[in-house]
Design an enzyme around this catalytic site. Structure first.
Site, mmCIF file in Angstrom:
data_model
loop_
_atom_site.group_PDB
_atom_site.id
_atom_site.type_symbol
_atom_site.label_atom_id
_atom_site.label_comp_id
_atom_site.label_asym_id
_atom_site.label_seq_id
_atom_site.Cartn_x
_atom_site.Cartn_y
_atom_site.Cartn_z
ATOM 1 N N ASP A 1 2.833 10.416 3.081
ATOM 2 C CA ASP A 1 3.800 11.314 3.725
ATOM 3 C C ASP A 1 3.054 12.360 4.555
ATOM 4 O O ASP A 1 2.864 13.493 4.139
ATOM 5 C CB ASP A 1 4.664 11.978 2.645
ATOM 6 C CG ASP A 1 5.957 12.519 3.220
ATOM 7 O OD1 ASP A 1 6.218 12.274 4.418
ATOM 8 O OD2 ASP A 1 6.694 13.184 2.476
ATOM 9 N N GLU A 20 0.847 -1.203 0.000
ATOM 10 C CA GLU A 20 0.000 0.000 0.000
ATOM 11 C C GLU A 20 0.875 1.243 0.000
ATOM 12 O O GLU A 20 2.030 1.187 0.458
ATOM 13 C CB GLU A 20 -0.894 -0.002 1.247
ATOM 14 C CG GLU A 20 -0.118 0.181 2.532
ATOM 15 C CD GLU A 20 -0.877 -0.248 3.782
ATOM 16 O OE1 GLU A 20 -1.114 -1.461 3.937
ATOM 17 O OE2 GLU A 20 -1.207 0.636 4.584
ATOM 18 N N LYS A 65 11.149 2.554 0.043
ATOM 19 C CA LYS A 65 11.170 3.999 -0.241
ATOM 20 C C LYS A 65 11.410 4.289 -1.722
ATOM 21 O O LYS A 65 12.141 3.560 -2.385
ATOM 22 C CB LYS A 65 12.278 4.681 0.584
ATOM 23 C CG LYS A 65 12.137 4.529 2.082
ATOM 24 C CD LYS A 65 10.935 5.250 2.653
ATOM 25 C CE LYS A 65 11.222 6.685 2.983
ATOM 26 N NZ LYS A 65 11.968 6.953 4.179
ATOM 27 N N TYR A 97 -4.989 2.794 8.363
ATOM 28 C CA TYR A 97 -4.219 1.641 7.883
ATOM 29 C C TYR A 97 -3.696 0.731 8.996
ATOM 30 O O TYR A 97 -3.070 -0.278 8.729
ATOM 31 C CB TYR A 97 -3.058 2.088 6.997
ATOM 32 C CG TYR A 97 -2.096 3.078 7.649
ATOM 33 C CD1 TYR A 97 -1.325 2.721 8.742
ATOM 34 C CD2 TYR A 97 -1.979 4.375 7.152
ATOM 35 C CE1 TYR A 97 -0.465 3.621 9.339
ATOM 36 C CE2 TYR A 97 -1.106 5.282 7.738
ATOM 37 C CZ TYR A 97 -0.361 4.900 8.835
ATOM 38 O OH TYR A 97 0.487 5.787 9.424
ATOM 39 N N CYS A 127 31.058 41.053 15.623
ATOM 40 C CA CYS A 127 30.468 40.574 14.371
ATOM 41 C C CYS A 127 28.955 40.840 14.353
ATOM 42 O O CYS A 127 28.208 40.273 15.154
ATOM 43 C CB CYS A 127 30.728 39.090 14.198
ATOM 44 S SG CYS A 127 30.027 38.464 12.674
ATOM 45 N N CYS A 170 35.607 36.804 7.864
ATOM 46 C CA CYS A 170 34.150 36.771 7.980
ATOM 47 C C CYS A 170 33.533 37.810 7.034
ATOM 48 O O CYS A 170 33.915 38.982 7.071
ATOM 49 C CB CYS A 170 33.758 37.076 9.422
ATOM 50 S SG CYS A 170 31.991 37.316 9.635
ATOM 51 N N CYS A 228 33.963 32.482 12.417
ATOM 52 C CA CYS A 228 34.380 33.869 12.570
ATOM 53 C C CYS A 228 34.874 34.059 14.007
ATOM 54 O O CYS A 228 34.241 33.604 14.962
ATOM 55 C CB CYS A 228 33.174 34.765 12.295
ATOM 56 S SG CYS A 228 33.342 36.416 12.952
ATOM 57 N N LYS A 247 2.822 4.508 1.029
ATOM 58 C CA LYS A 247 3.271 5.086 2.293
ATOM 59 C C LYS A 247 2.967 6.575 2.219
ATOM 60 O O LYS A 247 3.575 7.311 1.443
ATOM 61 C CB LYS A 247 4.767 4.845 2.491
ATOM 62 C CG LYS A 247 5.277 5.380 3.816
ATOM 63 C CD LYS A 247 6.681 4.861 4.102
ATOM 64 C CE LYS A 247 7.152 5.175 5.505
ATOM 65 N NZ LYS A 247 7.226 6.579 5.832
ATOM 66 N N CYS A 271 32.000 40.809 9.248
ATOM 67 C CA CYS A 271 32.764 41.745 10.081
ATOM 68 C C CYS A 271 34.241 41.819 9.732
ATOM 69 O O CYS A 271 34.974 42.631 10.290
ATOM 70 C CB CYS A 271 32.608 41.394 11.559
ATOM 71 S SG CYS A 271 33.473 39.890 12.024
HETATM 72 S S1 IVH Z 1 2.092 0.976 9.097
HETATM 73 C C1 IVH Z 1 3.853 -0.670 13.199
HETATM 74 N N1 IVH Z 1 1.260 1.971 6.840
HETATM 75 O O1 IVH Z 1 5.191 5.666 8.187
HETATM 76 C C2 IVH Z 1 3.963 0.238 12.024
HETATM 77 N N2 IVH Z 1 2.642 3.348 8.180
HETATM 78 O O2 IVH Z 1 7.929 5.019 8.850
HETATM 79 C C3 IVH Z 1 2.679 0.848 11.643
HETATM 80 N N3 IVH Z 1 3.028 5.577 7.266
HETATM 81 O O3 IVH Z 1 4.808 6.018 11.627
HETATM 82 C C4 IVH Z 1 2.809 1.735 10.491
HETATM 83 N N4 IVH Z 1 1.818 5.332 5.464
HETATM 84 O O4 IVH Z 1 3.335 7.463 10.107
HETATM 85 C C5 IVH Z 1 2.002 2.200 7.927
HETATM 86 N N5 IVH Z 1 0.398 2.738 4.841
HETATM 87 C C6 IVH Z 1 1.127 2.951 5.924
HETATM 88 C C7 IVH Z 1 1.772 4.174 6.143
HETATM 89 C C8 IVH Z 1 2.541 4.332 7.294
HETATM 90 C C9 IVH Z 1 2.568 6.159 6.154
HETATM 91 C C10 IVH Z 1 3.916 6.237 8.231
HETATM 92 C C11 IVH Z 1 3.469 6.142 9.661
HETATM 93 C C12 IVH Z 1 4.598 5.478 10.370
HETATM 94 C C13 IVH Z 1 5.749 5.747 9.457
HETATM 95 C C14 IVH Z 1 6.837 4.714 9.631
#
Ligand code: IVH
Length: 716
Positions: free
Chosen positions: A135, A131, A330, A242, A464, A435, A458, A133, A438
């Site tokens: 941000d 799924e 990532k 999630y 300064c 620097c 500096c 991740k 100054c």
């Molecule tokens: S599962 C026990 N699922 O990523 C771990 N985390 O790097 C439970 N995050 O703290 C996390 N999307 O804030 C999970 N689909 C996803 C996520 C997710 C973003 C974040 C979350 C977590 C961090 C870990």
């Protein structure tokens, strides 16, 4: 701008003393970055540099396990909750995810899981979900009897901030769950801001003359962590469910089933979640999501894989901060080419000269980039922190075509130079040895071991203007004196007009204004009302918390956390000041006492005593204290507890409380917590795995008790 760390040597070559000092430095530095990232939503180094700091910390700890600090970054997740919110202790800790950076890491992950479970191919496919991740920032929602009762941020993983009132304003978060739901339900997920909403919010903030957010993640975090829920309500936040914490009854026995249950209860789930049965399938989903990334309408920074069967998740369990059954794959950093137009040198509060790349603006991953940090002069030459070449040793010259990388962070990096495009006559950059603000000499100091600092500083401390204005900006900043209406702009203007040169001048401004004909109210940009408001705001701060006062002084290595430790340890300004003067003599009991404060190590102790040893610092302090009174720190009511006045050391792993809790508890009962065992130690509380400290206690005949013994002793 942070200062780049000193030149480093490889972990294998560190002596134990160097390792200890370096772990202390890393704890301070990583805590500072954590605070900026999680606490202030304003990171100043790239994720890659941050990861490098953590990796170095882990490598040193792996070589010297006995040196692991109680405040080690490896023991913490995120940061302590901010004081503005109430705290909520998570019934089930909120943990982090391990990272995978390439296909090989994903294969290793699945291989590890299979081996751990002894799940051989004959037993069939191992189902793993994939799924996006998201941000954003994670949030834990608690429902009792189907009704939302609390919402908490992750905080340090064990204790988060109570943001219930704010969470209630988010429309994706149901106030009441639909259908037949268990009595206790904790649903976790990510709060985020969609791109379109982020742009509209920034446009609105800009139109109102306010600061804008650097990216949607910071906007989401900044909006959720508002003390006034009405502000959160006006911010367009969203939520994907999630994960979960405590549940009185499980609605499903797979990850996929759980998430679908959440959907049936009224949550929004991410429709891109899929169930896969092989590594190849996982990687295909990863690439599919990566392709869609630009058009999703919200930021994601990878794909999370989770073992689908919950019974297998339970068997797999956790390793330190992360579950063994999940990993985050990532996305690689986003890159672009542009021209390095100039290198500007900024002078910081402590005199560090920091080079900044001025770039021909270019879009990298949807963000226009025109500056990049260059850290220090070695970095420009192509030499990294550990002396190893970076950018294959290629130096940077003005006019060069450079490759910029942005990895979900705010400050982008220059990762390569295209030498074929180097203009004729481009010369190596000459880093100034004076620097720019100054004209004083700027030098690279040598430490006691003869290693040259990567940072050039500096030497014009007092004369300064750049150092002086940066110090003043720090002094009035939010977590220091926090004087309303007195920000960076006012510092620069008052300094240029010779009105405020030192912190004490801020507090004599009104009196001087009364005696002069060039009144503030008649200056450009000011009027009678704004001038009066400013004087009022200044007067409001004539009495201030001791920890804020100490933090405001801008002593090297004394961030907010260390300022709090010092304030609590000494209780009053008078006691602190006298002790710091005494501690200037490293053979004194004051020096020993300072070094004994849990969390304060020799680098911090050295920096604080050096500060107080300087005549001009003491003069400035005397002038300031004629105007301002630091309040005594909260005294701990020791009562007649059996540990009152005793010095306690906690060692080994504690099972009933975290280190921070143990410390807070000991202090509540009037004890002092020290970091190392010495003749002065009265009591050692040792958990499993206790090593050198336990040995030392036994050698010194110091009383040792177990964690249970501790609870019994204090009667908690
Ligand atoms: S599962 C026990 N699922 O990523 C771990 N985390 O790097 C439970 N995050 O703290 C996390 N999307 O804030 C999970 N689909 C996803 C996520 C997710 C973003 C974040 C979350 C977590 C961090 C870990």
């Amino acid at each position: 701008m942070t200062e780049a760390p000193s030149a480093q040597i490889s972990v294998e070559q560190l002596t134990i003393e160097e390792a200890q000092a370096e772990l202390e430095r890393l704890a301070v530095e990583i805590a500072e970055h954590d605070k900026r990232y999680h606490g202030e939503d304003a990171p100043v180094i790239s994720d890659a540099d941050y990861d490098a700091l953590r990796r170095r910390n882990d490598a040193i700890e792996a070589r010297f396990p006995e040196l692991v600090r109680s405040d080690s970054p490896s023991r913490r997740v995120g940061i302590e909750p901010s004081e503005g919110f109430g705290k909520i202790t998570h019934k089930v800790p909120m943990l982090s995810l391990d990272n995978a950076f390439d296909d090989g890491d994903v294969r290793d992950f699945v291989g590890r899981v299979r081996r751990f479970l002894k799940f051989d191919p004959l037993m069939g496919a191992l189902a793993v979900t994939a799924e996006p991740k998201i941000d954003g920032l994670s949030l834990s929602l608690r429902y009792e009897g189907g009704k939302l009762v609390s919402a908490a941020t992750r905080g340090d993983g064990s204790v988060g901030e109570n943001v219930t009132a704010n969470a209630r304003t988010i429309s994706d978060i149901p106030q009441e769950l639909k259908g037949d739901v268990p009595d206790v339900v904790e649903v976790r997920g990510e709060v985020y801001m969609a791109h379109a909403d982020f742009q509209a919010l920034n446009a609105r903030m800009e139109a109102n003359g306010g600061k804008t957010f650097a990216n949607p993640r910071n906007a989401a975090a900044g909006s959720l962590r508002q003390l006034n829920p009405e502000i959160t309500a006006s911010r367009p936040l969203k939520f994907f469910a999630y994960a979960w914490g405590e549940l009185s009854e499980m609605p499903a026995d797979t990850q996929m089933g759980m998430v679908h249950a959440f959907e049936s209860w009224g949550f929004v789930i991410n429709e891109r979640m899929q169930r896969c049965e092989s590594v190849d399938e996982l990687i295909a989903v990863y690439h599919g999501i990566e392709e869609e990334r630009a058009t999703l309408g919200y930021d994601i920074d990878g794909v999370v894989y989770k073992v689908d069967r919950l019974d297998l998740q339970t068997r797999l369990g956790f390793v330190s901060r992360s579950p063994r059954w999940a990993i985050a794959h990532k996305f690689p950093a986003e890159q672009a080419f542009t021209i390095l137009n100039d290198i500007e040198i900024q002078v910081g509060r402590t005199g560090a000269l920091t080079p900044v790349a001025k770039l021909e603006p270019v879009t990298v991953g949807g963000v226009v980039v025109s500056n990049a940090t260059l850290h220090n002069e070695d970095y420009i030459k192509g030499i990294g922190q550990d002396g190893e070449p970076i950018r294959q040793g290629k130096d940077l010259r003005i006019g060069d075509t450079v490759k910029i990388q942005r990895a979900g962070d705010v400050i982008p990096q220059i990762v390569d130079v295209d030498l074929d495009k180097r203009p004729d006559g481009a010369v190596p950059f000459e880093f100034p040895t004076t620097c720019p603000a100054c004209g004083s000499h700027a030098v690279r100091e040598e430490n006691a071991k003869g290693r040259v600092d990567a940072v050039r500083r500096c030497t014009g401390a007092l004369i300064c203007p750049a150092q002086a204005t940066e110090k003043l900006k720090h002094f009035v900043s939010r977590n220091a004196f926090d004087i309303e209406g007195f920000g960076d702009k006012q510092v620069d203007a008052f300094y240029a007009a010779d009105l405020v040169k030192t912190p004490a001048d801020i507090f004599t401004l009104e009196a001087r204004d009364r005696q002069t004909l060039t009144k503030l109210r008649n200056r450009e940009g000011w009027g009678a009302v704004s001038a009066r408001n400013l004087f009022e705001a200044i007067n409001d701060r004539r009495s201030i918390d001791l920890n804020r006062f100490i933090f405001a002084l801008g002593i090297r290595h004394v961030g907010e956390g260390n300022a709090k430790l010092l304030a609590r340890a000494y209780g009053s300004w008078g006691a602190f000041y006298d002790a710091m003067i005494g501690a200037g003599d490293h053979g004194s009991p004051e020096w020993a006492e300072l070094n004994d404060i849990d969390g304060i190590g020799s680098i911090v102790a050295e920096a604080v005593t050096e500060f107080f040893a300087e005549d001009h610092n003491r003069e400035q302090l005397a002038a300031l204290l004629a105007e301002v009174t630091p309040k005594d720190a909260e005294k701990i009511d020791a009562g007649d507890s059996p540990v009152a006045g005793k010095t306690v050391v906690f060692t080994g792993s504690l099972e009933r409380m975290t280190r921070d809790e143990a410390k807070a508890m000991a202090e509540r009962f009037g004890a002092k917590v020290a970091g190392s065992v010495s003749k002065k130690t009265d009591l050692v509380v040792a958990g499993p795995g206790a090593g050198s400290k336990l040995k030392k206690a036994e050698e010194l005949n110091v009383e040792v008790i177990s964690e249970d013994g501790w609870f019994e002793l204090v009667g908690a």
